[in-house]
Write an enzyme that holds these catalytic residues in place. Structure first.
Site, PDB file in Angstrom:
ATOM      1  N   PRO A   1     -45.326  58.550 -27.025  1.00  0.00           N
ATOM      2  CA  PRO A   1     -43.870  58.511 -26.920  1.00  0.00           C
ATOM      3  C   PRO A   1     -43.129  59.425 -27.893  1.00  0.00           C
ATOM      4  CG  PRO A   1     -44.716  56.480 -27.885  1.00  0.00           C
ATOM      5  CD  PRO A   1     -45.898  57.228 -27.356  1.00  0.00           C
ATOM      6  N   ASN A   2     -42.086  60.003 -27.365  1.00  0.00           N
ATOM      7  CA  ASN A   2     -41.133  60.852 -28.095  1.00  0.00           C
ATOM      8  C   ASN A   2     -41.669  62.248 -28.429  1.00  0.00           C
ATOM      9  OD1 ASN A   2     -39.033  58.777 -28.257  1.00  0.00           O
ATOM     10  ND2 ASN A   2     -40.458  57.743 -29.639  1.00  0.00           N
TER      11      ASN A   2
ATOM     12  N   ARG B   1     -36.785  67.200 -32.054  1.00  0.00           N
ATOM     13  CA  ARG B   1     -36.951  65.926 -32.756  1.00  0.00           C
ATOM     14  C   ARG B   1     -37.330  66.150 -34.221  1.00  0.00           C
ATOM     15  NH1 ARG B   1     -42.161  61.905 -32.209  1.00  0.00           N
ATOM     16  NH2 ARG B   1     -41.348  60.274 -33.577  1.00  0.00           N
TER      17      ARG B   1
ATOM     18  N   TYR C   1     -41.495  67.531 -37.883  1.00  0.00           N
ATOM     19  CA  TYR C   1     -42.415  67.952 -36.812  1.00  0.00           C
ATOM     20  C   TYR C   1     -42.348  69.445 -36.481  1.00  0.00           C
ATOM     21  CZ  TYR C   1     -42.730  62.905 -36.164  1.00  0.00           C
ATOM     22  OH  TYR C   1     -42.925  61.565 -36.369  1.00  0.00           O
TER      23      TYR C   1
ATOM     24  N   ASN D   1     -52.751  62.159 -29.572  1.00  0.00           N
ATOM     25  CA  ASN D   1     -51.692  61.831 -30.533  1.00  0.00           C
ATOM     26  C   ASN D   1     -50.964  60.609 -29.974  1.00  0.00           C
ATOM     27  OD1 ASN D   1     -49.537  61.522 -32.220  1.00  0.00           O
ATOM     28  ND2 ASN D   1     -49.078  63.716 -32.372  1.00  0.00           N
TER      29      ASN D   1
ATOM     30  N   ALA E   1     -46.011  56.678 -31.948  1.00  0.00           N
ATOM     31  CA  ALA E   1     -45.713  55.362 -32.532  1.00  0.00           C
ATOM     32  C   ALA E   1     -46.695  54.283 -32.080  1.00  0.00           C
ATOM     33  CB  ALA E   1     -44.282  54.950 -32.197  1.00  0.00           C
TER      34      ALA E   1
ATOM     35  N   GLU F   1     -58.269  61.420 -32.958  1.00  0.00           N
ATOM     36  CA  GLU F   1     -56.874  61.032 -33.183  1.00  0.00           C
ATOM     37  C   GLU F   1     -56.198  62.117 -34.015  1.00  0.00           C
ATOM     38  OE1 GLU F   1     -56.515  57.305 -35.293  1.00  0.00           O
ATOM     39  OE2 GLU F   1     -54.413  57.679 -35.807  1.00  0.00           O
TER      40      GLU F   1
ATOM     41  N   HIS G   1     -52.391  63.726 -35.701  1.00  0.00           N
ATOM     42  CA  HIS G   1     -50.971  63.577 -36.025  1.00  0.00           C
ATOM     43  C   HIS G   1     -50.458  64.896 -36.581  1.00  0.00           C
ATOM     44  CE1 HIS G   1     -51.174  59.272 -35.372  1.00  0.00           C
ATOM     45  NE2 HIS G   1     -52.326  59.306 -36.031  1.00  0.00           N
ATOM     46  N   ILE G   2     -49.248  65.227 -36.193  1.00  0.00           N
ATOM     47  CA  ILE G   2     -48.615  66.454 -36.682  1.00  0.00           C
ATOM     48  C   ILE G   2     -48.262  66.282 -38.160  1.00  0.00           C
ATOM     49  CG2 ILE G   2     -46.572  67.933 -36.408  1.00  0.00           C
ATOM     50  CD1 ILE G   2     -46.585  66.873 -33.397  1.00  0.00           C
ATOM     51  N   SER G   3     -47.626  65.150 -38.463  1.00  0.00           N
ATOM     52  CA  SER G   3     -47.292  64.832 -39.849  1.00  0.00           C
ATOM     53  C   SER G   3     -48.459  64.081 -40.484  1.00  0.00           C
ATOM     54  CB  SER G   3     -46.024  63.965 -39.886  1.00  0.00           C
ATOM     55  OG  SER G   3     -46.298  62.686 -39.322  1.00  0.00           O
TER      56      SER G   3
ATOM     57  N   ARG H   1     -45.709  58.925 -45.423  1.00  0.00           N
ATOM     58  CA  ARG H   1     -44.404  58.537 -44.881  1.00  0.00           C
ATOM     59  C   ARG H   1     -44.176  57.022 -45.059  1.00  0.00           C
ATOM     60  NH1 ARG H   1     -43.906  60.973 -39.075  1.00  0.00           N
ATOM     61  NH2 ARG H   1     -41.713  60.415 -39.430  1.00  0.00           N
TER      62      ARG H   1
ATOM     63  N   ARG I   1     -46.228  53.326 -41.116  1.00  0.00           N
ATOM     64  CA  ARG I   1     -47.052  54.394 -40.534  1.00  0.00           C
ATOM     65  C   ARG I   1     -48.429  54.485 -41.198  1.00  0.00           C
ATOM     66  NH1 ARG I   1     -43.257  57.262 -37.381  1.00  0.00           N
ATOM     67  NH2 ARG I   1     -41.195  57.177 -38.290  1.00  0.00           N
TER      68      ARG I   1
HETATM   69  C1  DQA Z   1     -46.925  61.107 -35.230  1.00  0.00           C
HETATM   70  C2  DQA Z   1     -46.725  60.129 -36.391  1.00  0.00           C
HETATM   71  C3  DQA Z   1     -46.231  58.790 -35.899  1.00  0.00           C
HETATM   72  O1  DQA Z   1     -46.004  57.914 -36.999  1.00  0.00           O
HETATM   73  C4  DQA Z   1     -44.924  58.940 -35.146  1.00  0.00           C
HETATM   74  O2  DQA Z   1     -44.519  57.704 -34.609  1.00  0.00           O
HETATM   75  C5  DQA Z   1     -44.964  60.002 -34.108  1.00  0.00           C
HETATM   76  C6  DQA Z   1     -45.685  61.240 -34.368  1.00  0.00           C
HETATM   77  C7  DQA Z   1     -47.315  62.529 -35.710  1.00  0.00           C
HETATM   78  O3  DQA Z   1     -47.783  63.310 -34.879  1.00  0.00           O
HETATM   79  O4  DQA Z   1     -47.097  62.865 -36.876  1.00  0.00           O
HETATM   80  O5  DQA Z   1     -44.333  59.896 -33.066  1.00  0.00           O
HETATM   81  O6  DQA Z   1     -48.012  60.619 -34.433  1.00  0.00           O
END
Ligand code: DQA
Length: 146
Positions: free
Chosen positions: A10-11, A18, A23, A73, A76, A100, A102-104, A109, A113
Site C-alpha cells: 500500500p501507498n 509521497r 522515499y 516490499n 505498512a 523483503e 524497504h526503501i527506507s 524511524r 516500524r
Molecule cells: C516501507 C517502510 C514502511 O514502514 C512503510 O509503511 C512503507 C514503505 C519502505 O519501503 O521503506 O510504506 O516499506
C-alpha cells in the site's frame, strides 16, 4: 527464462510524490526501468503494486504455484499483517526465495516500524538503500541456487 515477481504494497503507487524526503523523487515506473536495465540476461521483471491485502496474498499464492522468486516490499503491511506473513511463509516453505525490501530503514524511524511480521519467514531482508534495496535483492535472488 527466469521471472522475478517484484511486489509492492500500500501507498507505494504514490512514490514520486509521497514523502520525497523519505522515499525520494522516483516513481514505480522508474523502478521498473532500473530493474529491467540491471536484470541478468534471460530474467524478466514482473513489477506490481496494490493497496489491497487480499490481492497481495493472491500474488504470493501465484508465486508458489509458478515457483517464481519474490522481491516483496510489504509497505505498512510489514508491521501487522499476519495474513501476508502466512502467505509469504507458503513461498519460502516451498523453497522459493522471498526477499523483503524497504526503501527506507524502518529501524531508524518510528517505533511501530521496528517490528516486521514478515522478516521471520523471509529468505533475507534488505532495507535503507532507496531503490538500490530492490537492486541488491535482485542480485541476491540471482545468486540463490534453485
Ligand atoms: C516501507 C517502510 C514502511 O514502514 C512503510 O509503511 C512503507 C514503505 C519502505 O519501503 O521503506 O510504506 O516499506
Amino acid at each position: 527464462m527466469k521471472n522475478v515477481l517484484v511486489l509492492n504494497g500500500p501507498n507505494l503507487g504514490r512514490l514520486g510524490s509521497r514523502e520525497p524526503d523519505v522515499y525520494g523523487n522516483q516513481d514505480l515506473p522508474a523502478l521498473r526501468v532500473l530493474l529491467e536495465a540491471e536484470a541478468p540476461e534471460g530474467t524478466t521483471i514482473d513489477l506490481r503494486q496494490t493497496d489491497d491485502e487480499g490481492t497481495l496474498i493472491g500474488w504470493l499464492h501465484e508465486a508458489v504455484d509458478t515457483a517464481t522468486p519474490v522481491i516483496l516490499n510489504p509497505a505498512a503491511f510489514t508491521h501487522y499483517s499476519y495474513g501476508l506473513r502466512d502467505a509469504a511463509a507458503l513461498v519460502t516453505k516451498a523453497g522459493i526465495p522471498l526477499v523483503e525490501v524497504h526503501i527506507s530503514n524502518p529501524h531508524a524511524r518510528e517505533e511501530f516500524r521496528h517490528t516486521s511480521v514478515i522478516s521471520g519467514i523471509a529468505t533475507g531482508v534488505i532495507a535503507g538503500f532507496g531503490f538500490d534495496s530492490y537492486l541488491l535483492a535482485l542480485v541476491a535472488v540471482g545468486r540463490i541456487k534453485s
